[in-house]
Design a protein around this motif. Structure first.
Motif, PDB file in Angstrom:
ATOM      1  N   ASP A   1      34.542  22.909  46.015  1.00 19.29           N
ATOM      2  CA  ASP A   1      34.326  21.539  45.528  1.00 19.29           C
ATOM      3  C   ASP A   1      33.414  21.546  44.312  1.00 19.29           C
ATOM      4  O   ASP A   1      33.549  20.722  43.412  1.00 19.29           O
ATOM      5  N   ILE A   2      32.466  22.474  44.319  1.00 22.87           N
ATOM      6  CA  ILE A   2      31.575  22.719  43.190  1.00 22.87           C
ATOM      7  C   ILE A   2      31.628  24.205  42.903  1.00 22.87           C
ATOM      8  O   ILE A   2      31.513  25.024  43.814  1.00 22.87           O
ATOM      9  N   ARG A   3      31.776  24.579  41.614  1.00 22.30           N
ATOM     10  CA  ARG A   3      31.823  25.984  41.224  1.00 22.30           C
ATOM     11  C   ARG A   3      30.611  26.298  40.361  1.00 22.30           C
ATOM     12  O   ARG A   3      30.470  25.749  39.266  1.00 22.30           O
ATOM     13  N   LEU A   4      29.730  27.142  40.860  1.00 25.29           N
ATOM     14  CA  LEU A   4      28.537  27.559  40.128  1.00 25.29           C
ATOM     15  C   LEU A   4      28.675  29.025  39.758  1.00 25.29           C
ATOM     16  O   LEU A   4      29.000  29.847  40.610  1.00 25.29           O
ATOM     17  N   TRP A   5      28.425  29.358  38.511  1.00 22.84           N
ATOM     18  CA  TRP A   5      28.629  30.721  38.021  1.00 22.84           C
ATOM     19  C   TRP A   5      27.327  31.341  37.537  1.00 22.84           C
ATOM     20  O   TRP A   5      26.478  30.654  36.933  1.00 22.84           O
ATOM     21  N   ALA A   6      27.192  32.637  37.769  1.00 30.35           N
ATOM     22  CA  ALA A   6      26.159  33.425  37.110  1.00 30.35           C
ATOM     23  C   ALA A   6      26.606  33.727  35.681  1.00 30.35           C
ATOM     24  O   ALA A   6      27.805  33.735  35.376  1.00 30.35           O
ATOM     25  N   GLN A   7      25.631  33.967  34.806  1.00 31.18           N
ATOM     26  CA  GLN A   7      25.930  34.224  33.399  1.00 31.18           C
ATOM     27  C   GLN A   7      26.913  35.378  33.227  1.00 31.18           C
ATOM     28  O   GLN A   7      27.792  35.346  32.359  1.00 31.18           O
ATOM     29  N   SER A   8      26.803  36.405  34.059  1.00 33.36           N
ATOM     30  CA  SER A   8      27.652  37.591  33.912  1.00 33.36           C
ATOM     31  C   SER A   8      28.974  37.486  34.659  1.00 33.36           C
ATOM     32  O   SER A   8      29.773  38.424  34.628  1.00 33.36           O
ATOM     33  N   ALA A   9      29.222  36.365  35.315  1.00 33.04           N
ATOM     34  CA  ALA A   9      30.456  36.208  36.098  1.00 33.04           C
ATOM     35  C   ALA A   9      31.675  36.116  35.174  1.00 33.04           C
ATOM     36  O   ALA A   9      31.568  35.727  34.004  1.00 33.04           O
ATOM     37  N   SER A  10      32.822  36.448  35.725  1.00 33.78           N
ATOM     38  CA  SER A  10      34.070  36.329  34.972  1.00 33.78           C
ATOM     39  C   SER A  10      35.219  36.103  35.947  1.00 33.78           C
ATOM     40  O   SER A  10      35.093  36.367  37.145  1.00 33.78           O
ATOM     41  N   LEU A  11      36.322  35.611  35.398  1.00 39.36           N
ATOM     42  CA  LEU A  11      37.515  35.324  36.199  1.00 39.36           C
ATOM     43  C   LEU A  11      38.720  35.910  35.490  1.00 39.36           C
ATOM     44  O   LEU A  11      38.838  35.800  34.257  1.00 39.36           O
ATOM     45  N   ILE A  12      39.600  36.527  36.254  1.00 37.60           N
ATOM     46  CA  ILE A  12      40.822  37.063  35.665  1.00 37.60           C
ATOM     47  C   ILE A  12      41.978  36.916  36.643  1.00 37.60           C
ATOM     48  O   ILE A  12      41.892  37.332  37.806  1.00 37.60           O
ATOM     49  N   GLU A  13      43.046  36.293  36.176  1.00 38.09           N
ATOM     50  CA  GLU A  13      44.284  36.161  36.956  1.00 38.09           C
ATOM     51  C   GLU A  13      45.075  37.440  36.745  1.00 38.09           C
ATOM     52  O   GLU A  13      45.968  37.529  35.902  1.00 38.09           O
ATOM     53  N   VAL A  14      44.760  38.440  37.520  1.00 33.28           N
ATOM     54  CA  VAL A  14      45.195  39.807  37.250  1.00 33.28           C
ATOM     55  C   VAL A  14      46.601  40.132  37.767  1.00 33.28           C
ATOM     56  O   VAL A  14      47.122  41.219  37.530  1.00 33.28           O
ATOM     57  N   PHE A  15      47.230  39.193  38.421  1.00 36.60           N
ATOM     58  CA  PHE A  15      48.497  39.460  39.124  1.00 36.60           C
ATOM     59  C   PHE A  15      49.564  40.096  38.231  1.00 36.60           C
ATOM     60  O   PHE A  15      50.277  41.001  38.658  1.00 36.60           O
ATOM     61  N   SER A  16      49.701  39.615  36.995  1.00 34.75           N
ATOM     62  CA  SER A  16      50.778  40.129  36.144  1.00 34.75           C
ATOM     63  C   SER A  16      50.588  41.598  35.780  1.00 34.75           C
ATOM     64  O   SER A  16      51.555  42.265  35.407  1.00 34.75           O
ATOM     65  N   ASN A  17      49.371  42.101  35.892  1.00 31.84           N
ATOM     66  CA  ASN A  17      49.138  43.521  35.603  1.00 31.84           C
ATOM     67  C   ASN A  17      49.858  44.435  36.593  1.00 31.84           C
ATOM     68  O   ASN A  17      50.114  45.599  36.289  1.00 31.84           O
ATOM     69  N   ILE A  18      50.142  43.907  37.777  1.00 39.38           N
ATOM     70  CA  ILE A  18      50.912  44.684  38.754  1.00 39.38           C
ATOM     71  C   ILE A  18      52.231  43.962  39.075  1.00 39.38           C
ATOM     72  O   ILE A  18      52.813  44.141  40.134  1.00 39.38           O
ATOM     73  N   ALA A  19      52.662  43.139  38.105  1.00 36.05           N
ATOM     74  CA  ALA A  19      53.967  42.464  38.188  1.00 36.05           C
ATOM     75  C   ALA A  19      54.125  41.631  39.447  1.00 36.05           C
ATOM     76  O   ALA A  19      55.168  41.651  40.106  1.00 36.05           O
TER      77      ALA A  19
END
Length: 261
Positions: free
Chosen positions: A120-138
């Motif tokens: 409901d609330i998304r709090l991130w650390a400065q070094s956090a990251s997000l990647i939708e990696v699915f296509s890398n393994i098709a």
């Protein structure tokens, strides 16, 4: 020798913190982690002492997605696995009658990205990251990513992020609306707890109804949303929180929405 729990559970000041605890794997998910997290969310929902839930990760990662070694060689289809593990988890989190903060302390990849976006609330650390990696393994994005991401960034940007598996850092995540706040790494845990305590001081019943209304509105017509608001407003207005809010307003003081016992 006792094995480390896959989910660490801590309750402080009405806040239940659930920490994914496979730091050596960047909290990559196996069945035990997924099923235990779902169970702990359900327990938190039933516990009247819990007003807010935090989901975060131990170590450097939030959740690196599926642990591929855990499913390698299994006699189970992708569909069966998702229906038995990830889908119930995301449904439970979104249906929880209490606010859920996803505190993204590091990388959130694949299904871990879906989990990060489901709060409901998304709090991130400065070094956090997000990647939708699915296509890398098709593979196709799952665990709710195709539902959450286009609603946040638009269908075209969502497709680009999914097709190219582009990593999104915290600055771009906040600009795109993938998180509400970014905090320095060194103070992240304290900032998340302080934010959660602010949220816990708000009217729990009214926030639960608000979450219901927002969830329903995402797939509703305007007319349907108006009718649901009218119904839920009656429930809110009949609750002691509303009486306290009105009384506090008239008395020119801060309302007390937390009752002991």
């Amino acid at each position: 020798m006792t094995a480390e729990p896959v989910i660490l559970v801590e309750t402080r000041a009405g806040i239940r913190t659930l920490t994914l605890n496979r730091p050596e794997r960047l909290n990559a998910a196996n069945d035990a982690l997924l099923l235990t997290l779902t169970e702990e969310l359900q327990k938190a929902d039933m516990d009247p002492a819990v007003r807010v839930v935090i989901v975060t990760g131990a170590g450097r990662g939030f959740c690196a997605g599926q642990d591929l070694g855990d499913v390698s060689g299994r006699d189970m289809t992708f569909t069966e696995h998702l229906r038995a593990t990830y889908n119930p988890l995301i449904r439970t989190l979104r249906g929880l009658g209490k606010p859920v903060i996803t505190a993204v302390n590091g990388v959130a990849a694949g299904a871990g990205a879906s989990l990060a976006l489901a709060g409901d609330i998304r709090l991130w650390a400065q070094s956090a990251s997000l990647i939708e990696v699915f296509s890398n393994i098709a593979l196709v994005p799952d665990s709710g990513s195709t539902w959450f991401l286009p609603r946040l960034v638009g269908i075209h940007r969502a497709f680009e992020l999914m097709a190219l598996a582009e990593r999104v850092g915290s600055e771009d995540a906040q600009r795109l609306g993938l998180c509400e706040h970014v905090f320095p790494d060194e103070t992240f845990a304290d900032e998340v707890q302080a934010y959660a305590e602010r949220l816990a001081a708000r009217p729990a019943h009214a926030l639960s109804l608000t979450k219901q209304a927002l969830n329903a509105a995402l797939t509703s017509t305007l007319e349907g949303a108006l009718e649901r608001e009218a119904e839920l407003q009656q429930l809110a207005g009949s609750h002691w929180e509303h009486e306290e809010g009105v009384r506090a307003f008239k008395e020119k003081r801060a309302p007390e929405f937390v009752r002991e016992g």
